[in-house]
Structures are given as structure tokens and as C-alpha cells.
Design an enzyme around this catalytic site. Structure first.
Site, short mmCIF file in Angstrom:
data_model
loop_
_atom_site.label_atom_id
_atom_site.label_comp_id
_atom_site.label_asym_id
_atom_site.label_seq_id
_atom_site.Cartn_x
_atom_site.Cartn_y
_atom_site.Cartn_z
N HIS A 56 -44.60 -117.05 71.26
CA HIS A 56 -44.18 -115.71 70.99
C HIS A 56 -44.80 -115.56 69.50
CE1 HIS A 56 -40.12 -113.95 69.44
NE2 HIS A 56 -41.16 -113.00 70.12
N ASP A 96 -36.64 -109.26 79.06
CA ASP A 96 -37.02 -109.27 76.98
C ASP A 96 -38.71 -108.60 77.19
OD1 ASP A 96 -38.41 -111.43 77.63
OD2 ASP A 96 -37.20 -112.38 77.19
N ARG A 108 -40.38 -122.99 71.13
CA ARG A 108 -39.76 -122.07 70.81
C ARG A 108 -38.87 -121.78 69.55
NH1 ARG A 108 -35.35 -121.36 75.81
NH2 ARG A 108 -36.11 -123.52 76.02
N ARG A 120 -30.50 -111.46 71.57
CA ARG A 120 -29.61 -112.88 71.78
C ARG A 120 -28.88 -112.56 70.98
NH1 ARG A 120 -29.58 -117.05 74.78
NH2 ARG A 120 -32.12 -116.69 75.63
N LYS A 180 -34.03 -106.82 75.52
CA LYS A 180 -32.43 -107.75 75.27
C LYS A 180 -32.45 -108.38 74.28
CE LYS A 180 -33.96 -112.72 75.61
NZ LYS A 180 -33.97 -113.97 76.42
N ASP A 197 -31.58 -153.96 76.33
CA ASP A 197 -31.41 -153.05 74.99
C ASP A 197 -31.88 -152.14 74.85
OD1 ASP A 197 -34.60 -153.44 74.18
OD2 ASP A 197 -33.69 -155.24 72.85
C1 R5P Z 1 -36.75 -116.71 75.63
O1 R5P Z 1 -37.42 -116.11 74.99
C2 R5P Z 1 -36.96 -116.91 77.12
O2 R5P Z 1 -38.62 -115.68 77.34
C3 R5P Z 1 -36.41 -116.67 77.87
O3 R5P Z 1 -35.69 -115.56 78.19
C4 R5P Z 1 -35.23 -117.35 77.67
O4 R5P Z 1 -36.13 -118.86 77.25
C5 R5P Z 1 -34.05 -117.58 78.40
O5 R5P Z 1 -33.32 -118.49 78.47
P1 R5P Z 1 -31.55 -118.62 79.17
O6 R5P Z 1 -31.54 -119.08 80.55
O7 R5P Z 1 -31.19 -119.20 78.77
O8 R5P Z 1 -30.60 -117.43 78.87
#
Ligand code: R5P
Length: 299
Positions: free
Chosen positions: A129, A168, A94, A193, A191, A36
């Protein structure tokens, strides 16, 4: 100390890598699913009075989490003196903020979950972060092992005349640390996103580094969009293909292909998650941290 390494299902390689440095035995864990879908787990060793160190490989954390809870509880039931967790890759770091109303802030919730199960945690370069340290979310002693010494050893041995490139601003902490240890320059790209699988990256003026071999370093390679875009832009600015180094080889299914298509000279990662790109052994440093944690938990 009477350490016994207990590999959670899927962490057998990580436990073996750690055991090679720790000179500690690896316990036998029997794990399967009932028809299960429920978990069956059995610890075959005598755990009474042992310092149990559960080793977990958390690339896909959700199916693993409940089994970690069961392992920790079972080790305590069986008389373990302490139960620590080695999770070389610490997931759920994150989403440390509610960006949209109603979102789950999973970094805190996951931390509370692990803090209730284990006496201490050792991990490698968690994605800090907006959080300054693990102690902001973890209620147990949580040790952050740096991958920079191992990465720097690898770069110094394998890349002549390098320049370290962080893709980044968040990667500056690793890029600057590695560059300092190697004794070479570093630069950090910028960078933006645009979505889970879409980023824009700009490369600053790099004429001062012409003749040097670019080495991109990031903590996580997941979709590899960050690395792939950085590889393309670094190639056009430096005129040569960069080596890509990732601490944690999370690697979504098409990530390696994306990096090859972008033209990376090589892709190398630390052995915090098992992957074909693993080439940098961080378990020596992890073993030292585990020894220290076990001793300190014994008081
Ligand atoms: C983000 O802030 C991390 O330091 C990496 O740059 C990020 O997680 C990389 O993710 P991906 O490979 O999906 O671009």
C-alpha cells in the site's frame, strides 16, 4: 536443480499444492512441542547440496516465525545449497507506518527477520500500500506472484457478464488487472475504516452496469467487515448478490458467518492459506517463480 520442499508445521497442504505443479519431492519434517512449550524439529531427509524450499502457511505468524528460523538454520547446518522461503500469504504487511507514537512498524522488522533467515522469498500479492515494492523492506530477492491470472481464469469460467468491484482504493490494483484480463468493466468503491471491525463503504452510480453480475475482489478477507459492508451496499445498488473473491483467506473466526449474513452469492479464495473457500489455484504461477528463483540463486 535439486529442489526439496520442506513444509513448516501447518503448511503441509500448501506444500502438496505446490508439489503438484513443481514436480519436486516433499521432505519429512518432524515437529512437536516439549512439555515446556519449546519446539522440537527434525528434518529426516539428506539435505547436503539440495535446493531447500521451506513452505510456510502464515495465517498466525507469531508462533510460526521462530520455527521458520530454526528450519532455515537447520537446513544450512545440514548442508543445503540454498534455503528459500515460499510464504504464499505474507503477514505483517499492513503496519508499514508509525500511525501513533511508539508503535512498532512490524512490516520492516518482520522483513529484516526473514531476510536474515532465507536466501530468497516468493509470495503472492503482498499487501503493498504505502510500500511500492517488497525490496523497500526485504534485503533478499523477494518475488511477488500475481493472483490476477488465476482469478481472471476463474471469473471467466464461472461468472457470465461480470463487473469487477473493488471495495476500496487499495483494491483497484487487483480489480483493474482482473477486469483487463477478463475483458469486463470494473468499479472501485470508497471505504472509510472506523476501527478494526468497522468500516463505511459507499457505492458510486452503477446504472451503466445493470444486467452484469457483480464480483467483489479484495486481497485480504480478515474480519470480513470490508467485504460484508460492500456486499450489502452492492446488493442494494445492483439489485443482485455479488460473488466475493479474496486472495488471502485470513478469516477471523466469525468472518464467514458475517459474509453469509450479508448475503454474498458465493465466497471463493485462492489457495494461499488453507480454507473451506479455497477454489482458485495460484500454485502454478508460484511454481514458476520458485523455479526461476532457485536457478537465479545458483548463479
Ligand atoms: C485493507 O486495506 C485490505 O486491502 C483489506 O480490505 C482488509 O485487510 C480487509 O480486512 P477486513 O476483512 O478485516 O475488513
Amino acid at each position: 536443480m535439486s529442489i526439496l520442499l520442506v513444509p513448516a508445521p501447518g503448511a503441509e497442504q500448501a506444500a502438496a499444492d505446490l508439489a503438484a505443479h513443481l514436480a519436486a519431492p516433499i521432505g519429512r519434517v518432524e515437529a512437536r512441542r516439549f512439555p515446556d512449550g519449546e519446539s522440537y524439529l527434525r528434518l529426516h531427509d539428506d539435505l547436503a547440496g539440495r535446493d531447500v524450499v521451506v513452505v510456510a502457511s502464515l495465517r498466525d505468524p507469531d508462533p510460526q516465525a521462530l520455527r521458520l528460523w530454526y528450519l532455515a538454520q537447520t537446513a544450512r547446518d545440514l548442508g543445503a545449497r540454498q534455503v528459500g522461503l515460499v510464504a504464499p500469504y505474507l503477514p505483517y504487511m499492513r503496519q508499514d507506518k508509525r500511525f501513533q507514537p511508539g508503535e512498532a512498524v512490524t512490516s520492516g522488522t518482520f522483513a529484516r527477520f526473514l531476510s536474515q533467515a532465507f536466501d530468497w522469498l516468493v509470495t503472492v500479492d503482498p499487501h503493498l500500500h504505502r510500500l511500492a515494492s517488497l525490496s523497500e523492506v526485504y534485503a533478499i530477492p523477494a518475488e511477488n506472484v500475481a493472483s490476477a491470472p488465476a482469478i481472471a481464469r476463474w471469473v471467466a469460467t464461472n461468472v457470465p457478464e461480470p463487473v469487477i468491484v473493488g471495495p476500496d482504493s487499495e483494491s483497484e490494483q487487483w480489480a483493474s488487472d482482473v477486469a483487463g484480463r477478463v475483458g469486463c468493466p470494473f468499479i472501485v468503491l470508497s471505504k472509510r475504516r472506523l476501527g478494526d471491525r468497522s468500516v463505511e463503504i459507499s457505492v458510486p452510480e452503477a446504472r451503466a452496469y445493470s444486467g452484469r453480475a457483480p464480483v467483489l475482489i479484495d486481497d485480504i478477507i480478515s474480519s470480513a467487515r470490508t467485504m460484508a459492508v460492500a456486499v450489502r451496499n452492492v446488493r442494494s445498488v445492483f439489485g443482485r448478490a455479488p460473488v466475493c473473491i479474496g486472495v488471502h483467506a485470513v478469516f477471523a473466526p466469525d468472518a464467514m458467518r458475517a459474509l453469509r449474513e450479508a448475503g454474498a452469492a458465493a465466497v471463493v479464495t485462492c489457495n494461499t492459506l488453507p480454507h473451506e473457500s479455497n477454489g482458485i489455484d495460484v500454485m502454478g504461477e508460484v511454481a514458476e517463480a520458485v523455479r526461476a528463483r532457485v536457478v537465479s540463486a545458483l548463479g
